[in-house]
Design a protein around this motif. Structure first.
Motif, PDB file in Angstrom:
ATOM      1  N   LYS A  38      11.807  -5.834  -7.649  1.00 36.42           N
ATOM      2  CA  LYS A  38      11.513  -7.146  -8.235  1.00 36.42           C
ATOM      3  C   LYS A  38      12.347  -8.215  -7.528  1.00 36.42           C
ATOM      4  CE  LYS A  38       9.157  -4.834 -11.226  1.00 36.42           C
ATOM      5  NZ  LYS A  38       9.427  -3.481 -10.743  1.00 36.42           N
ATOM      6  N   ASN A  39      12.016  -8.485  -6.272  1.00 39.27           N
ATOM      7  CA  ASN A  39      12.710  -9.495  -5.485  1.00 39.27           C
ATOM      8  C   ASN A  39      11.742 -10.060  -4.455  1.00 39.27           C
ATOM      9  OD1 ASN A  39      12.537  -7.455  -3.560  1.00 39.27           O
ATOM     10  ND2 ASN A  39      14.664  -6.827  -3.780  1.00 39.27           N
ATOM     11  N   LYS A  40      12.250 -10.805  -3.472  1.00 34.56           N
ATOM     12  CA  LYS A  40      11.375 -11.409  -2.472  1.00 34.56           C
ATOM     13  C   LYS A  40      10.578 -10.357  -1.706  1.00 34.56           C
ATOM     14  CE  LYS A  40      14.230 -15.456  -1.527  1.00 34.56           C
ATOM     15  NZ  LYS A  40      15.009 -16.163  -0.508  1.00 34.56           N
ATOM     16  N   LEU A  41      11.205  -9.218  -1.433  1.00 35.10           N
ATOM     17  CA  LEU A  41      10.508  -8.162  -0.701  1.00 35.10           C
ATOM     18  C   LEU A  41       9.332  -7.626  -1.511  1.00 35.10           C
ATOM     19  CD1 LEU A  41      10.307  -6.182   1.684  1.00 35.10           C
ATOM     20  CD2 LEU A  41      11.872  -4.690   0.448  1.00 35.10           C
ATOM     21  N   GLY A  42       9.547  -7.368  -2.792  1.00 32.37           N
ATOM     22  CA  GLY A  42       8.474  -6.851  -3.640  1.00 32.37           C
ATOM     23  C   GLY A  42       7.321  -7.827  -3.763  1.00 32.37           C
ATOM     24  N   ARG A  43       7.622  -9.114  -3.899  1.00 33.15           N
ATOM     25  CA  ARG A  43       6.566 -10.120  -3.992  1.00 33.15           C
ATOM     26  C   ARG A  43       5.792 -10.227  -2.678  1.00 33.15           C
ATOM     27  NH1 ARG A  43      10.699 -12.379  -7.094  1.00 33.15           N
ATOM     28  NH2 ARG A  43      11.535 -13.605  -5.373  1.00 33.15           N
ATOM     29  N   ARG A  44       6.470  -9.975  -1.583  1.00 33.91           N
ATOM     30  CA  ARG A  44       5.800 -10.000  -0.284  1.00 33.91           C
ATOM     31  C   ARG A  44       4.921  -8.765  -0.097  1.00 33.91           C
ATOM     32  NH1 ARG A  44       9.161 -10.724   5.343  1.00 33.91           N
ATOM     33  NH2 ARG A  44       7.404 -10.547   6.758  1.00 33.91           N
ATOM     34  N   LEU A  45       5.391  -7.620  -0.593  1.00 27.19           N
ATOM     35  CA  LEU A  45       4.646  -6.380  -0.427  1.00 27.19           C
ATOM     36  C   LEU A  45       3.403  -6.320  -1.310  1.00 27.19           C
ATOM     37  CD1 LEU A  45       7.518  -3.741  -0.216  1.00 27.19           C
ATOM     38  CD2 LEU A  45       6.219  -4.748   1.654  1.00 27.19           C
ATOM     39  N   ILE A  46       3.479  -6.853  -2.529  1.00 23.66           N
ATOM     40  CA  ILE A  46       2.337  -6.770  -3.434  1.00 23.66           C
ATOM     41  C   ILE A  46       1.152  -7.575  -2.904  1.00 23.66           C
ATOM     42  CG2 ILE A  46       2.884  -8.705  -4.960  1.00 23.66           C
ATOM     43  CD1 ILE A  46       1.732  -5.253  -6.147  1.00 23.66           C
ATOM     44  N   LYS A  47       1.419  -8.543  -2.027  1.00 21.25           N
ATOM     45  CA  LYS A  47       0.338  -9.320  -1.419  1.00 21.25           C
ATOM     46  C   LYS A  47      -0.445  -8.491  -0.399  1.00 21.25           C
ATOM     47  CE  LYS A  47       2.683 -13.719  -1.981  1.00 21.25           C
ATOM     48  NZ  LYS A  47       3.389 -14.808  -1.303  1.00 21.25           N
ATOM     49  N   ARG A  48       0.126  -7.378   0.041  1.00 22.14           N
ATOM     50  CA  ARG A  48      -0.553  -6.502   0.993  1.00 22.14           C
ATOM     51  C   ARG A  48      -1.490  -5.525   0.304  1.00 22.14           C
ATOM     52  NH1 ARG A  48       3.705  -4.734   5.653  1.00 22.14           N
ATOM     53  NH2 ARG A  48       4.311  -6.830   6.285  1.00 22.14           N
ATOM     54  N   LEU A  49      -1.557  -5.571  -1.011  1.00 21.29           N
ATOM     55  CA  LEU A  49      -2.405  -4.667  -1.783  1.00 21.29           C
ATOM     56  C   LEU A  49      -3.710  -5.373  -2.123  1.00 21.29           C
ATOM     57  CD1 LEU A  49      -2.792  -2.012  -3.336  1.00 21.29           C
ATOM     58  CD2 LEU A  49      -1.598  -3.056  -5.245  1.00 21.29           C
ATOM     59  N   LYS A  50      -4.822  -4.791  -1.696  1.00 19.30           N
ATOM     60  CA  LYS A  50      -6.150  -5.344  -1.960  1.00 19.30           C
ATOM     61  C   LYS A  50      -6.913  -4.323  -2.802  1.00 19.30           C
ATOM     62  CE  LYS A  50      -4.924  -8.263   1.272  1.00 19.30           C
ATOM     63  NZ  LYS A  50      -4.347  -9.538   0.963  1.00 19.30           N
ATOM     64  N   ILE A  51      -7.351  -4.722  -4.007  1.00 20.56           N
ATOM     65  CA  ILE A  51      -7.977  -3.793  -4.943  1.00 20.56           C
ATOM     66  C   ILE A  51      -9.373  -4.288  -5.290  1.00 20.56           C
ATOM     67  CG2 ILE A  51      -7.733  -2.621  -7.161  1.00 20.56           C
ATOM     68  CD1 ILE A  51      -4.753  -3.313  -7.036  1.00 20.56           C
ATOM     69  N   TYR A  52     -10.343  -3.363  -5.275  1.00 16.78           N
ATOM     70  CA  TYR A  52     -11.729  -3.694  -5.589  1.00 16.78           C
ATOM     71  C   TYR A  52     -12.284  -2.669  -6.564  1.00 16.78           C
ATOM     72  CZ  TYR A  52     -10.939  -6.675  -1.637  1.00 16.78           C
ATOM     73  OH  TYR A  52     -10.397  -7.611  -0.809  1.00 16.78           O
ATOM     74  N   ALA A  53     -13.054  -3.152  -7.552  1.00 18.10           N
ATOM     75  CA  ALA A  53     -13.573  -2.282  -8.610  1.00 18.10           C
ATOM     76  C   ALA A  53     -14.640  -1.336  -8.089  1.00 18.10           C
ATOM     77  CB  ALA A  53     -14.137  -3.125  -9.750  1.00 18.10           C
ATOM     78  N   GLY A  54     -15.403  -1.758  -7.104  1.00 20.15           N
ATOM     79  CA  GLY A  54     -16.498  -0.947  -6.585  1.00 20.15           C
ATOM     80  C   GLY A  54     -16.221  -0.395  -5.201  1.00 20.15           C
ATOM     81  N   GLN A  55     -17.282   0.058  -4.568  1.00 21.73           N
ATOM     82  CA  GLN A  55     -17.193   0.695  -3.251  1.00 21.73           C
ATOM     83  C   GLN A  55     -17.035  -0.334  -2.131  1.00 21.73           C
ATOM     84  OE1 GLN A  55     -17.310   4.073  -2.964  1.00 21.73           O
ATOM     85  NE2 GLN A  55     -17.167   4.081  -0.743  1.00 21.73           N
ATOM     86  N   GLU A  56     -17.577  -1.542  -2.318  1.00 22.45           N
ATOM     87  CA  GLU A  56     -17.602  -2.549  -1.257  1.00 22.45           C
ATOM     88  C   GLU A  56     -16.281  -3.302  -1.164  1.00 22.45           C
ATOM     89  OE1 GLU A  56     -20.221  -2.801   0.800  1.00 22.45           O
ATOM     90  OE2 GLU A  56     -21.097  -1.151  -0.338  1.00 22.45           O
ATOM     91  N   HIS A  57     -15.888  -3.643   0.068  1.00 23.33           N
ATOM     92  CA  HIS A  57     -14.703  -4.472   0.295  1.00 23.33           C
ATOM     93  C   HIS A  57     -14.908  -5.277   1.572  1.00 23.33           C
ATOM     94  CE1 HIS A  57     -13.067  -2.013   3.629  1.00 23.33           C
ATOM     95  NE2 HIS A  57     -13.587  -1.006   2.968  1.00 23.33           N
ATOM     96  N   PRO A  58     -14.284  -6.472   1.680  1.00 24.80           N
ATOM     97  CA  PRO A  58     -14.505  -7.345   2.835  1.00 24.80           C
ATOM     98  C   PRO A  58     -13.547  -7.110   3.999  1.00 24.80           C
ATOM     99  CG  PRO A  58     -13.285  -8.529   1.180  1.00 24.80           C
ATOM    100  CD  PRO A  58     -13.567  -7.163   0.611  1.00 24.80           C
ATOM    101  N   HIS A  59     -12.951  -5.918   4.103  1.00 25.09           N
ATOM    102  CA  HIS A  59     -11.952  -5.664   5.138  1.00 25.09           C
ATOM    103  C   HIS A  59     -12.438  -4.675   6.194  1.00 25.09           C
ATOM    104  CE1 HIS A  59      -9.152  -7.872   2.646  1.00 25.09           C
ATOM    105  NE2 HIS A  59      -9.507  -7.124   1.622  1.00 25.09           N
ATOM    106  N   GLN A  60     -13.741  -4.661   6.459  1.00 23.58           N
ATOM    107  CA  GLN A  60     -14.277  -3.749   7.472  1.00 23.58           C
ATOM    108  C   GLN A  60     -13.754  -4.095   8.870  1.00 23.58           C
ATOM    109  OE1 GLN A  60     -15.937  -1.096   6.844  1.00 23.58           O
ATOM    110  NE2 GLN A  60     -16.320  -1.463   4.682  1.00 23.58           N
ATOM    111  N   ALA A  61     -13.504  -5.369   9.130  1.00 21.30           N
ATOM    112  CA  ALA A  61     -13.038  -5.789  10.448  1.00 21.30           C
ATOM    113  C   ALA A  61     -11.647  -5.234  10.773  1.00 21.30           C
ATOM    114  CB  ALA A  61     -13.019  -7.314  10.544  1.00 21.30           C
ATOM    115  N   GLN A  62     -10.834  -4.949   9.733  1.00 21.42           N
ATOM    116  CA  GLN A  62      -9.493  -4.414   9.952  1.00 21.42           C
ATOM    117  C   GLN A  62      -9.542  -2.905  10.188  1.00 21.42           C
ATOM    118  OE1 GLN A  62     -10.124  -6.748   7.556  1.00 21.42           O
ATOM    119  NE2 GLN A  62      -9.054  -8.368   8.651  1.00 21.42           N
ATOM    120  N   ASN A  63     -10.700  -2.283  10.006  1.00 19.41           N
ATOM    121  CA  ASN A  63     -10.897  -0.850  10.234  1.00 19.41           C
ATOM    122  C   ASN A  63      -9.862  -0.013   9.479  1.00 19.41           C
ATOM    123  OD1 ASN A  63     -12.034   1.466  11.222  1.00 19.41           O
ATOM    124  ND2 ASN A  63     -10.963   1.368  13.198  1.00 19.41           N
ATOM    125  N   PRO A  64      -9.876  -0.073   8.138  1.00 15.06           N
ATOM    126  CA  PRO A  64      -8.890   0.692   7.372  1.00 15.06           C
ATOM    127  C   PRO A  64      -9.108   2.195   7.507  1.00 15.06           C
ATOM    128  CG  PRO A  64     -10.478  -0.321   5.906  1.00 15.06           C
ATOM    129  CD  PRO A  64     -10.790  -0.826   7.285  1.00 15.06           C
TER     130      PRO A  64
END
Length: 144
Positions: free
Chosen positions: A114-140
């Motif tokens: 619970k500090n600056k690092l944690g707030r920075r890391l939680i922004k790297r989390l992308k959550i979607y309810a279904g199968q589709e997501h807009p990050h195909q270009a990043q090739n996860p």
């Protein structure tokens, strides 16, 4: 003579990847633990505490996460509007129906610092309810 162990600190900018996690039929707590480790970078041999070493994590099918059968009634999420009498409560069952992404986000946030690092890391989390997501270009890369 006394020897002092030095903490390893990576030089330069750490390399990040995009990871794809499917939440279908996965236990909420175990899934959140795995995601938090990926965000912190604990799966890398160059892990350094206090340095954002982790990867970006894309979670799909958040609405299909599994919880114990008694948990949806007993688990309550609270928030406050900061006005008098502004305490709001919502059960896990209602939260999974309305905002399944928030269930996973709050579980992961509980495992991050619970500090600056944690707030920075939680922004790297992308959550979607279904199968589709807009990050195909990043090739996860899918993670087991």
């Amino acid at each position: 003579m006394r020897t002092v162990d030095k903490t390893y600190v990576i030089k330069g900018k750490p390399e990040t990847q995009w990871l794809l996690v499917d939440a279908t039929d996965q236990n909420l707590g175990r899934l959140a633990t795995k995601i938090a480790a990926y965000l912190l970078g604990k799966h890398k041999p160059t892990y350094t505490p206090g340095v954002p070493m982790g990867d970006y994590v894309v979670v799909i099918n958040a609405s299909r996460v599994r919880v114990h059968e008694s948990r949806p009634e007993t688990k309550i999420y609270y928030r406050h509007s900061m006005y008098p009498g502004g305490l709001k409560a919502i059960s896990l069952r209602d939260m999974l129906q309305k905002h399944p992404d928030r269930v996973i986000r709050q579980a992961v946030w509980g495992m991050l610092p619970k500090n600056k690092l944690g707030r920075r890391l939680i922004k790297r989390l992308k959550i979607y309810a279904g199968q589709e997501h807009p990050h195909q270009a990043q090739n996860p890369q899918p993670v087991a």
